[in-house]
Enzyme design. Structure first.
Site, PDB file in Angstrom:
ATOM      1  N   CYS A 100       0.795  -1.234   0.000  1.00 48.39           N
ATOM      2  CA  CYS A 100       0.000   0.000   0.000  1.00 48.39           C
ATOM      3  C   CYS A 100       0.833   1.293   0.000  1.00 48.39           C
ATOM      4  CB  CYS A 100      -1.004  -0.029   1.144  1.00 48.39           C
ATOM      5  SG  CYS A 100      -2.394   1.068   0.835  1.00 48.39           S
ATOM      6  N   HIS A 197      -3.408  -5.322   2.293  1.00 47.77           N
ATOM      7  CA  HIS A 197      -2.891  -5.036   3.629  1.00 47.77           C
ATOM      8  C   HIS A 197      -2.907  -6.210   4.571  1.00 47.77           C
ATOM      9  CE1 HIS A 197      -1.897  -0.982   4.420  1.00 47.77           C
ATOM     10  NE2 HIS A 197      -2.859  -0.548   3.641  1.00 47.77           N
TER      11      HIS A 197
HETATM   12  N1  GLN Z   1      -2.001   6.869   2.042  1.00 52.87           N
HETATM   13  C1  GLN Z   1      -2.206   5.977   0.952  1.00 52.87           C
HETATM   14  C2  GLN Z   1      -3.592   6.042   0.308  1.00 52.87           C
HETATM   15  O1  GLN Z   1      -4.573   6.337   0.955  1.00 52.87           O
HETATM   16  C3  GLN Z   1      -1.889   4.599   1.429  1.00 52.87           C
HETATM   17  C4  GLN Z   1      -2.824   4.143   2.468  1.00 52.87           C
HETATM   18  C5  GLN Z   1      -2.504   2.842   3.025  1.00 52.87           C
HETATM   19  O2  GLN Z   1      -1.336   2.441   3.139  1.00 52.87           O
HETATM   20  N2  GLN Z   1      -3.544   2.157   3.406  1.00 52.87           N
HETATM   21  O3  GLN Z   1      -3.695   5.762  -0.874  1.00 52.87           O
END
Ligand code: GLN
Length: 249
Positions: A100, A197
Site C-alpha cells: 500500500c 494489507h
Molecule cells: N495513504 C495511501 C492512500 O490512501 C496509502 C494508504 C494505506 O497504506 N492504506 O492511498
C-alpha cells in the site's frame, strides 16, 4: 527433513513504527515461521525512524508496509537518501515486498489533493489520489499460483503502471490499482508490490513461498527448492473467501 542448516535469510523491516497499518508486520512473522519450519534461519532486523542510518547491509528480503499519507511522507524522505542502494538491491534481483503506502512510494510520485510526494523511482508507476477511498475485500488471479490471492484494500491512491512493470494479478473481486484497470499490484524482477494489507502472506502461503524461494535462489545458486508444508487450513480459508466473493473456488 532435509538439512537446511546452511541457509539463512536476512529480512529487513523498514519503518514498522510508521508503516504498520492493519498489522502489516504479521507478514514478517509469516516469513520467519515458514523458513523456521524448514530449518532455515531467519534474521530479522527492524529499521525505525529512531535509527540515524538505514542499514541495508546483507539484505535478502526488504519489507515495507502501508500507512497514512503523513507517515508515508516521513518514510519517503528518509528512504530517498537510500534510493541508490534500494535500486541496486532491486536491480541485482534482491527481494522487496511493499504494501500500500510502501507500494506507492516505490513509484515516480504520489500526488494527494494537497501535496506531491516524490517517490523512489524504482518502479515504473505513479499514483494520484482520488476523491474516494477504494475499500474492499479483494480476490486476484495470478498465473504464478494455483490459489487465487486474497486480501483487503483501503487506499485513496490510484496507481498507474508503465511499460516496465507487470501487474501482480487480475482483479476477480475488489478495486485493485485504479478501480477500473482490472489489475492489482506490481511484479518487477523480485519486487512484489500490492495494495493488499495486513495478513497478506499468512493468507497467501504460495505467495509467501514464492518470495522466500526467490531470496534463497538468489543467495544460494542451485538451491534445491522449499520443502512443502501442510497448508490445508490456509487452502480451506482461501476456498471460503473465493467462493464468497467470486462464486467459485
Ligand atoms: N495513504 C495511501 C492512500 O490512501 C496509502 C494508504 C494505506 O497504506 N492504506 O492511498
Amino acid at each position: 527433513m532435509r538439512d537446511n542448516g546452511k541457509y539463512e535469510i536476512n529480512i529487513i523491516h523498514l519503518f514498522p513504527d510508521l508503516l504498520n497499518l492493519y498489522g502489516d508486520r504479521g507478514n514478517i512473522a509469516c516469513m520467519e515461521k515458514r523458513l523456521e519450519w524448514r530449518g532455515i534461519t531467519a534474521n530479522v532486523r527492524q529499521c525505525t525512524n529512531k535509527d540515524s542510518d538505514i542499514d541495508l547491509t546483507g539484505a535478502d528480503i526488504i519489507f515495507v508496509g502501508g500507512g497514512s499519507d503523513r507517515e508515508q511522507e516521513i518514510v519517503c524522505s528518509r528512504l530517498l537518501k537510500k534510493k541508490d542502494e534500494l535500486k541496486a538491491h532491486v536491480e541485482s534481483d534482491g527481494v522487496l515486498v511493499a504494501v500500500c503506502g510502501g507500494y506507492q512510494l516505490l513509484g515516480k510520485y504520489y500526488k494527494t489533493a494537497s501535496t506531491k510526494i516524490d517517490g523512489l523511482d524504482i518502479l515504473d508507476i505513479y499514483t494520484d489520489s482520488g476523491d474516494t477511498r477504494l475499500i474492499s475485500n479483494v480476490v486476484l488471479e495470478c498465473d504464478k499460483f494455483s490459489m487465487p490471492i486474497v486480501g483487503f484494500e483501503n487506499h485513496a491512491g490510484r496507481t498507474y503502471l508503465g511499460e516496465g512493470v507487470s501487474p501482480l494479478g487480475k482483479v476477480l473481486f475488489g478495486n485493485g490499482n485504479t478501480g477500473d484497470s482490472g489489475y492489482e499490484g506490481v511484479i518487477y524482477k523480485n519486487v512484489i508490490a500490492t495494495y493488499l494489507h495486513g495478513p497478506l502472506l499468512p493468507k497467501n502461503p504460495q505467495l509467501c513461498d514464492y518470495i522466500l524461494k526467490r531470496a534463497l535462489e538468489r543467495k544460494y545458486p542451485g538451491f534445491e527448492g522449499l520443502e512443502p508444508l501442510d497448508d490445508g487450513l490456509e487452502e480451506l480459508a482461501n476456498k471460503y473467501i473465493v467462493s464468497k466473493y467470486v462464486g467459485k473456488a
